[in-house]
Enzyme design. Structure first.
Site, PDB file in Angstrom:
ATOM      1  CG  ASP A   1       5.433   8.422 -10.848  1.00 59.43           C
ATOM      2  OD1 ASP A   1       5.572   8.572  -9.616  1.00 59.43           O
ATOM      3  OD2 ASP A   1       5.574   7.328 -11.412  1.00 59.43           O
TER       4      ASP A   1
ATOM      5  CG  ASP B   1      -2.120   0.909   0.991  1.00 51.89           C
ATOM      6  OD1 ASP B   1      -2.697   0.882  -0.120  1.00 51.89           O
ATOM      7  OD2 ASP B   1      -2.486   1.662   1.910  1.00 51.89           O
TER       8      ASP B   1
END
Ligand code: ITT
Length: 178
Positions: free
Chosen positions: A139, A60
């Site tokens: 990102d 996670d």
């Protein structure tokens, strides 16, 4: 051979570059509404161990932004799906306090074994615009030393990332038992 239970192809590709012989299992598990990545992994491990016979791994991860007290944190997947990167940039308009961190918690177990858990963290900052086409999720807006994670190759990201941190620690632990 390890089963990596994840629905996220980007995560899987990064993990495979570290471990080699991984098998993706997109079977899902309950991500309970809890406060920490560790709790998500603890509950998730119980579930996947009951459902898969073999070595299992889950991870996670989340992005934690300083100026909004760690938001989106454990809600990172939901926030990415809803407001996305443009929503995060809008939220940050007008603030120069752009510090943030990615965190990763990985869980691993073999049948009959208590799960082990490893963590990784990457500090950086939220840029003013998205840049780059690599990676996934946040990102393009997460920068380290002036370069977004989406502008990095997989190898570059895997040298510094939160996921590489947690998963290389697991890999070392596995190798240390041999
Ligand atoms: P799982 O099936 O493995 O749970 P997921 O995509 O739901 O896949 P998480 O619950 O760990 O994964 O959610 C984390 C979210 O945070 C993910 O969907 C991305 O949007 C974001 N995220 C995590 N790691 C990231 C990374 O390395 N780069 C960019 N975004 C990332």
């Amino acid at each position: 051979m390890i089963y990596f239970v994840t629905s996220n192809k980007g995560k899987f590709v990064e993990a495979q570059a570290i471990f080699g012989d991984l098998v993706q299992k997109n079977i899902g598990y309950n991500e309970l509404q809890v406060d920490t990545l560790e709790e998500v992994v603890d509950f998730g491990m119980e579930e996947v161990m009951a459902r898969l016979k073999g070595s299992v791994m889950i991870e996670d991860a989340g992005m934690f932004i300083d100026c909004v007290k760690g938001f989106p944190g454990v809600y990172s997947a939901y926030v990415q799906k809803t407001i996305g990167n443009s929503g995060i940039l809008r939220l940050m308009e007008g603030t120069d306090n752009r510090g943030a961190a990615f965190k990763s918690v990985v869980g691993y177990a073999e049948p009959g074994m208590e799960p082990v858990v490893f963590k990784g963290e990457l500090k950086g900052d939220i840029g003013f615009e998205p840049r780059g086409t690599g990676g996934f999720g946040y990102d393009p807006i997460f920068y380290v030393n002036g370069k977004s994670l989406a502008e990095m190759s997989l190898e570059e990201k895997n040298r510094i990332s939160h996921r590489a941190g947690s998963m290389k620690a697991l890999k070392q632990w596995l190798e240390s038992r041999r």
